[in-house]
Design a protein around this motif. Sequence first.
Motif, PDB file in Angstrom:
ATOM      1  N   GLU A 174       0.718  -1.133   0.071  1.00 47.77           N
ATOM      2  CA  GLU A 174       0.047   0.079   0.126  1.00 47.77           C
ATOM      3  C   GLU A 174       0.837   1.165   0.049  1.00 47.77           C
ATOM      4  O   GLU A 174       2.021   1.157   0.832  1.00 47.77           O
ATOM      5  CB  GLU A 174      -0.856   0.093   1.436  1.00 47.77           C
ATOM      6  N   TYR A 175       0.456   2.225  -0.712  1.00 47.27           N
ATOM      7  CA  TYR A 175       0.971   3.511  -0.619  1.00 47.27           C
ATOM      8  C   TYR A 175       0.320   4.399  -0.056  1.00 47.27           C
ATOM      9  O   TYR A 175      -0.836   4.787  -0.417  1.00 47.27           O
ATOM     10  CB  TYR A 175       1.357   3.935  -2.303  1.00 47.27           C
ATOM     11  N   ARG A 176       0.532   4.950   1.297  1.00 47.27           N
ATOM     12  CA  ARG A 176      -0.300   5.831   1.983  1.00 47.27           C
ATOM     13  C   ARG A 176       0.130   7.190   2.046  1.00 47.27           C
ATOM     14  O   ARG A 176       1.355   7.526   2.337  1.00 47.27           O
ATOM     15  CB  ARG A 176      -0.583   5.169   3.364  1.00 47.27           C
ATOM     16  N   THR A 177      -0.747   8.155   1.436  1.00 48.69           N
ATOM     17  CA  THR A 177      -0.222   9.758   1.359  1.00 48.69           C
ATOM     18  C   THR A 177      -1.302  10.134   2.221  1.00 48.69           C
ATOM     19  O   THR A 177      -2.440  10.046   2.420  1.00 48.69           O
ATOM     20  CB  THR A 177      -0.062  10.353  -0.033  1.00 48.69           C
ATOM     21  N   ALA A 178      -0.895  11.548   2.766  1.00 49.83           N
ATOM     22  CA  ALA A 178      -1.619  12.602   3.480  1.00 49.83           C
ATOM     23  C   ALA A 178      -1.124  13.986   3.157  1.00 49.83           C
ATOM     24  O   ALA A 178       0.138  14.185   3.324  1.00 49.83           O
ATOM     25  CB  ALA A 178      -1.762  12.175   4.822  1.00 49.83           C
ATOM     26  N   TRP A 179      -1.963  14.917   2.901  1.00 49.79           N
ATOM     27  CA  TRP A 179      -1.640  16.252   2.718  1.00 49.79           C
ATOM     28  C   TRP A 179      -0.149  16.535   2.038  1.00 49.79           C
ATOM     29  O   TRP A 179       0.524  17.119   2.303  1.00 49.79           O
ATOM     30  CB  TRP A 179      -1.333  16.933   4.073  1.00 49.79           C
ATOM     31  N   THR A 180      -0.411  16.018   0.675  1.00 53.78           N
ATOM     32  CA  THR A 180       0.418  16.199  -0.460  1.00 53.78           C
ATOM     33  C   THR A 180       0.423  17.388  -1.262  1.00 53.78           C
ATOM     34  O   THR A 180       1.168  17.629  -2.151  1.00 53.78           O
ATOM     35  CB  THR A 180       1.009  14.797  -1.155  1.00 53.78           C
ATOM     36  N   THR A 181      -0.761  17.898  -1.271  1.00 50.53           N
ATOM     37  CA  THR A 181      -0.933  18.899  -2.089  1.00 50.53           C
ATOM     38  C   THR A 181      -0.606  20.254  -1.756  1.00 50.53           C
ATOM     39  O   THR A 181      -0.284  20.414  -0.287  1.00 50.53           O
ATOM     40  CB  THR A 181      -2.566  19.129  -2.591  1.00 50.53           C
ATOM     41  N   CYS A 182      -0.708  21.236  -2.576  1.00 52.68           N
ATOM     42  CA  CYS A 182       0.036  22.855  -1.885  1.00 52.68           C
ATOM     43  C   CYS A 182      -1.291  23.359  -1.103  1.00 52.68           C
ATOM     44  O   CYS A 182      -0.936  24.333  -0.375  1.00 52.68           O
ATOM     45  CB  CYS A 182       0.168  23.580  -3.039  1.00 52.68           C
ATOM     46  N   PHE A 183      -2.601  22.792  -1.143  1.00 53.31           N
ATOM     47  CA  PHE A 183      -3.654  23.366  -0.397  1.00 53.31           C
ATOM     48  C   PHE A 183      -3.778  22.569   0.840  1.00 53.31           C
ATOM     49  O   PHE A 183      -4.194  21.248   0.531  1.00 53.31           O
ATOM     50  CB  PHE A 183      -4.883  23.427  -1.164  1.00 53.31           C
ATOM     51  N   LYS A 184      -3.369  23.013   1.999  1.00 54.75           N
ATOM     52  CA  LYS A 184      -3.754  22.057   3.371  1.00 54.75           C
ATOM     53  C   LYS A 184      -3.883  22.881   4.483  1.00 54.75           C
ATOM     54  O   LYS A 184      -3.269  23.894   4.454  1.00 54.75           O
ATOM     55  CB  LYS A 184      -2.618  20.997   3.488  1.00 54.75           C
ATOM     56  N   PRO A 185      -4.566  22.513   5.402  1.00 58.57           N
ATOM     57  CA  PRO A 185      -4.868  23.091   6.637  1.00 58.57           C
ATOM     58  C   PRO A 185      -3.493  23.616   7.580  1.00 58.57           C
ATOM     59  O   PRO A 185      -2.367  22.751   7.192  1.00 58.57           O
ATOM     60  CB  PRO A 185      -5.533  22.581   7.424  1.00 58.57           C
ATOM     61  N   ARG A 186      -3.534  24.533   8.207  1.00 55.30           N
ATOM     62  CA  ARG A 186      -2.464  24.781   9.028  1.00 55.30           C
ATOM     63  C   ARG A 186      -2.206  23.636  10.078  1.00 55.30           C
ATOM     64  O   ARG A 186      -2.764  23.145  10.665  1.00 55.30           O
ATOM     65  CB  ARG A 186      -2.685  26.118   9.814  1.00 55.30           C
ATOM     66  N   HIS A 187      -0.656  23.088  10.333  1.00 51.38           N
ATOM     67  CA  HIS A 187      -0.318  22.236  11.204  1.00 51.38           C
ATOM     68  C   HIS A 187      -0.487  20.593  10.515  1.00 51.38           C
ATOM     69  O   HIS A 187      -0.307  19.681  11.054  1.00 51.38           O
ATOM     70  CB  HIS A 187      -1.016  22.233  12.363  1.00 51.38           C
ATOM     71  N   ALA A 188      -1.064  20.754   9.335  1.00 48.03           N
ATOM     72  CA  ALA A 188      -1.076  19.529   8.753  1.00 48.03           C
ATOM     73  C   ALA A 188       0.233  18.864   8.454  1.00 48.03           C
ATOM     74  O   ALA A 188       1.022  19.586   7.734  1.00 48.03           O
ATOM     75  CB  ALA A 188      -1.887  19.428   7.366  1.00 48.03           C
ATOM     76  N   ARG A 189       0.038  17.773   8.361  1.00 48.98           N
ATOM     77  CA  ARG A 189       1.782  16.979   8.260  1.00 48.98           C
ATOM     78  C   ARG A 189       1.794  16.161   6.963  1.00 48.98           C
ATOM     79  O   ARG A 189       0.698  15.248   6.687  1.00 48.98           O
ATOM     80  CB  ARG A 189       2.256  16.171   9.388  1.00 48.98           C
ATOM     81  N   THR A 190       2.638  16.392   6.072  1.00 48.11           N
ATOM     82  CA  THR A 190       2.968  15.595   4.751  1.00 48.11           C
ATOM     83  C   THR A 190       3.362  14.390   5.202  1.00 48.11           C
ATOM     84  O   THR A 190       4.071  14.076   5.911  1.00 48.11           O
ATOM     85  CB  THR A 190       3.452  16.348   3.810  1.00 48.11           C
ATOM     86  N   ALA A 191       2.734  13.090   4.626  1.00 44.37           N
ATOM     87  CA  ALA A 191       3.304  11.839   4.639  1.00 44.37           C
ATOM     88  C   ALA A 191       3.232  11.011   3.499  1.00 44.37           C
ATOM     89  O   ALA A 191       2.281  11.053   2.608  1.00 44.37           O
ATOM     90  CB  ALA A 191       2.250  11.152   5.736  1.00 44.37           C
TER      91      ALA A 191
END
Length: 212
Positions: A174-191
Amino acid sequence: KCFYGLPGSSFQRFAPEILEPSLDRRIMGVGSSSDLSVPEGGETFILTNPADCIVTRPKLTNSHKPLCLSTLDDSEWKQWHGELQMIVNQFWNEMLPVVAMIFGLVGFVAIMGLRFLAIVFPPLWVQILPPAAGLLSAVVATCLISLRNTGLDVDIDELCEKLTSSLGGRVRVEYRTAWTTCFKPRHARTARIIAFVPRPIVLSLGRAWLQP
């Protein structure tokens, strides 16, 4: 302090395993929502660690073959790992927009310093030009980097699906990603995480089969 993106967010279409943080965590501004869990015998390769405040570019630091892939031929693993490494090497550094903003800030400070020392008295549009240009460059660079990197995310997801198919369902990659776009909320962590998830084996009356 950490560097974060602009307001707004969406999870990647190919990462249903990453759960949205609970309401109280979102109220407190905690955006880390990456699923690092794998069953016994599984393993994870972390390309972008959600615990990192400053995101630069994904890195593939694992080269060993997970134990759950013991039935996979070493040559096949090296080929797959080599293809993955080639994709990871193509990611752009997500800190480049910050460099553009720094140059804009330096230009603004330099102009203000010259004016304070009564050396030059530039018009207002000249004074605001460096920070405005720096901000605009940062926004454009952020969007371009995001477009390129999310395209590479799709390539990695397809590569993981390819390995899953070759394993005959014994292990799900599985390839799991989160918040990889340029639009994300404050304090969001890219994974960006690759999880090797072995399917559980059910034993009954001396027989064993893979649980669906």
